[in-house]
Design a protein around this motif. Structure first.
Motif, mmCIF file in Angstrom:
data_model
loop_
_atom_site.group_PDB
_atom_site.id
_atom_site.type_symbol
_atom_site.label_atom_id
_atom_site.label_comp_id
_atom_site.label_asym_id
_atom_site.label_seq_id
_atom_site.Cartn_x
_atom_site.Cartn_y
_atom_site.Cartn_z
ATOM 1 N N LYS A 263 0.662 -1.193 0.001
ATOM 2 C CA LYS A 263 -0.100 -0.033 -0.024
ATOM 3 C C LYS A 263 1.093 1.247 0.030
ATOM 4 N N LEU A 264 0.675 2.363 -0.627
ATOM 5 C CA LEU A 264 1.345 3.376 -0.930
ATOM 6 C C LEU A 264 1.025 4.434 0.156
ATOM 7 N N GLN A 265 -0.271 4.517 0.592
ATOM 8 C CA GLN A 265 -0.630 5.551 1.439
ATOM 9 C C GLN A 265 -0.424 5.017 3.064
ATOM 10 N N VAL A 266 -0.754 6.280 3.789
ATOM 11 C CA VAL A 266 -0.222 5.786 5.385
ATOM 12 C C VAL A 266 -1.632 5.399 5.781
ATOM 13 N N LYS A 267 -1.847 4.908 6.837
ATOM 14 C CA LYS A 267 -2.683 4.248 7.771
ATOM 15 C C LYS A 267 -3.842 5.638 8.333
ATOM 16 N N LYS A 268 -5.057 5.378 7.903
ATOM 17 C CA LYS A 268 -6.051 6.447 8.235
ATOM 18 C C LYS A 268 -6.154 6.556 9.649
ATOM 19 N N ASP A 269 -6.141 7.550 10.310
ATOM 20 C CA ASP A 269 -6.247 7.547 11.922
ATOM 21 C C ASP A 269 -7.849 8.041 12.257
ATOM 22 N N VAL A 270 -8.425 6.902 12.444
ATOM 23 C CA VAL A 270 -9.779 6.892 12.635
ATOM 24 C C VAL A 270 -9.987 7.528 13.992
ATOM 25 N N PRO A 271 -9.364 6.908 15.033
ATOM 26 C CA PRO A 271 -9.737 7.562 16.443
ATOM 27 C C PRO A 271 -9.604 9.078 16.528
ATOM 28 N N ALA A 272 -8.576 9.815 15.803
ATOM 29 C CA ALA A 272 -8.481 11.091 15.462
ATOM 30 C C ALA A 272 -9.593 11.627 15.001
ATOM 31 N N ILE A 273 -10.001 11.309 13.789
ATOM 32 C CA ILE A 273 -11.274 11.615 12.997
ATOM 33 C C ILE A 273 -12.631 11.573 13.959
ATOM 34 N N ILE A 274 -12.636 10.680 14.727
ATOM 35 C CA ILE A 274 -13.880 10.572 15.679
ATOM 36 C C ILE A 274 -13.654 11.538 16.730
ATOM 37 N N ALA A 275 -12.371 11.780 17.353
ATOM 38 C CA ALA A 275 -12.226 12.738 18.465
ATOM 39 C C ALA A 275 -12.492 14.080 17.997
ATOM 40 N N ALA A 276 -12.470 14.399 16.707
ATOM 41 C CA ALA A 276 -12.541 15.667 16.233
ATOM 42 C C ALA A 276 -14.104 15.989 16.245
ATOM 43 N N HIS A 277 -15.077 14.995 16.313
ATOM 44 C CA HIS A 277 -16.530 15.402 16.549
ATOM 45 C C HIS A 277 -16.772 15.436 18.086
ATOM 46 N N GLY A 278 -16.062 15.662 18.843
ATOM 47 C CA GLY A 278 -16.171 16.305 20.232
ATOM 48 C C GLY A 278 -16.931 15.311 21.033
ATOM 49 N N ILE A 279 -16.766 13.951 20.762
ATOM 50 C CA ILE A 279 -17.685 13.145 21.509
ATOM 51 C C ILE A 279 -17.178 13.037 22.887
ATOM 52 N N PRO A 280 -17.894 12.339 23.971
ATOM 53 C CA PRO A 280 -17.226 12.253 25.258
ATOM 54 C C PRO A 280 -16.223 11.461 25.629
ATOM 55 N N TYR A 281 -15.894 10.354 24.790
ATOM 56 C CA TYR A 281 -15.191 9.316 25.069
ATOM 57 C C TYR A 281 -14.637 8.622 23.741
ATOM 58 N N VAL A 282 -13.222 8.319 23.388
ATOM 59 C CA VAL A 282 -12.688 7.928 22.544
ATOM 60 C C VAL A 282 -11.337 7.247 23.008
ATOM 61 N N ALA A 283 -11.259 5.855 22.862
ATOM 62 C CA ALA A 283 -10.144 5.174 23.242
ATOM 63 C C ALA A 283 -9.464 4.380 22.260
ATOM 64 N N THR A 284 -8.188 3.897 22.535
ATOM 65 C CA THR A 284 -7.540 2.926 21.614
ATOM 66 C C THR A 284 -7.062 1.821 22.408
ATOM 67 N N ALA A 285 -7.116 0.649 21.999
ATOM 68 C CA ALA A 285 -6.863 -0.902 22.732
ATOM 69 C C ALA A 285 -6.147 -1.572 21.878
ATOM 70 N N SER A 286 -5.771 -2.896 22.395
ATOM 71 C CA SER A 286 -5.138 -3.849 21.721
ATOM 72 C C SER A 286 -5.679 -5.387 22.172
ATOM 73 N N ALA A 287 -5.453 -6.265 21.330
ATOM 74 C CA ALA A 287 -6.007 -7.389 21.746
ATOM 75 C C ALA A 287 -4.922 -8.179 22.406
ATOM 76 N N ALA A 288 -3.648 -7.602 22.565
ATOM 77 C CA ALA A 288 -2.618 -8.134 23.200
ATOM 78 C C ALA A 288 -2.611 -7.595 24.858
ATOM 79 N N PHE A 289 -3.453 -6.432 24.872
ATOM 80 C CA PHE A 289 -3.686 -6.179 26.492
ATOM 81 C C PHE A 289 -5.022 -6.188 26.613
ATOM 82 N N PRO A 290 -5.609 -7.266 26.828
ATOM 83 C CA PRO A 290 -6.950 -7.488 26.948
ATOM 84 C C PRO A 290 -7.647 -6.774 28.217
ATOM 85 N N LEU A 291 -6.832 -6.736 29.255
ATOM 86 C CA LEU A 291 -7.492 -6.132 30.426
ATOM 87 C C LEU A 291 -7.472 -4.784 30.565
#
Length: 293
Positions: free
Chosen positions: A159-187
């Motif tokens: 792929k030639l293009q960089v990864k789309k930063d979806v959390p940043a796009i959603i955070a720009a809507h000013g919603i109360p809660y945005v988070a990132t997580a990983s399957a490698a850190f389930p707790l």
């Protein structure tokens, strides 16, 4: 501050049956099992066509013990809005309405419905499991596929293009809660889903989800590969609560510390084999600059 979940106080109740159609080593199966534990039985799921549709199984057989509405690819968040309205009409506003979609159904095909739900302030939880390609249909590139990754639609140079930063796009809507997580850190993921159930309004959680067949690694290394993404600084774990940003513990521990090189992460997967040394060095510089800021 809420008590952090450990393996000792994690709820034992299961909402996924022991048998399902997920691939061996599937990161989604980890995320789904843990996420449903956090949501609890008072929940309704909304799912578009995806690996999760396969994991859950086809009617009349299902691996999930919770009610689930299967919807069209582009309508996940809109359908969740409708389910929320139905719950309110029935006097059941305490039910968790949870849209659960892959990166293709979120970052590309479903982003307009998600943006609309966020702009309206709909009281739903939206969880995106990001395995960084359209895995269910044969590993085609998506908006969140990283630069340089080989897929069936980017088979030569990646792929030639960089990864789309979806959390940043959603955070720009000013919603109360945005988070990132990983399957490698389930707790860490469990605690973020649990927190989302206590917040009114739109909540968005973006989960990095390793995929052995799509990423090209042995099925036993799902957690190892997922941890490398975080520990190299490529995928950051954080929360944005009412506009306030904070790194989560697995990423906070990296501040001021020497991280493994990104090449360790790339070398662990077949999908990055087209990357040359110059590109790897460029990505390393970008990651270093991000963490130095």
């Amino acid at each position: 501050m809420a008590e952090k979940t450990t393996i000792l106080n994690l709820t034992e109740e299961e909402f996924v049956h022991s048998g399902n159609r997920a691939c061996t080593g599937c990161g989604l199966s980890i995320v789904y099992r843990i996420g449903l534990k956090a949501l609890g039985k008072n929940s309704v799921l909304v799912v578009p066509p995806s690996c999760l549709t396969v994991l859950q199984g086809l009617y009349p057989v299902a691996s999930t013990k919770l009610p689930c509405v299967n919807v069209t690819f582009a309508s996940t968040a809109a359908a969740a809005t409708g389910v929320r309205s139905a719950m309110m009409a029935l006097g059941k506003d305490d039910v968790n309405v949870v849209a659960w979609a892959g990166d293709g159904g979120t970052s590309d095909i479903g982003i307009q419905a998600l943006s609309g739900a966020c702009e309206r302030g709909d009281n739903i939880i939206y969880i995106c499991y990001d395995n960084e390609a359209y895995m269910n249909t044969g590993v085609q590139r998506s908006g969140t596929t990283p630069q340089g990754v080989l897929t069936t639609t980017t088979p030569i140079k990646g792929k030639l293009q960089v990864k789309k930063d979806v959390p940043a796009i959603i955070a720009a809507h000013g919603i109360p809660y945005v988070a990132t997580a990983s399957a490698a850190f389930p707790l860490d993921f469990y605690d973020k889903v649990k927190k989302a159930t206590t917040i009114h309004g739109p909540k968005y959680i973006h989960v990095h989800t390793p995929c052995p067949p799509g990423w090209g690694f042995d099925t036993r290394y799902t957690i190892k590969v997922g941890k490398l993404a975080v520990e190299t600084g490529l995928f950051d774990l954080y929360e944005i609560e009412n506009g306030s940003f904070s790194l989560s513990a697995p990423s906070q521990r990296l501040v001021g510390k020497k991280r493994p090189p990104v090449s360790d992460y790339f070398a662990a997967q077949g999908r990055f084999k087209s990357l040359d040394t110059d590109m790897v060095n460029t990505i390393q510089q970008q990651v270093d600059a991000k963490w130095a800021a």
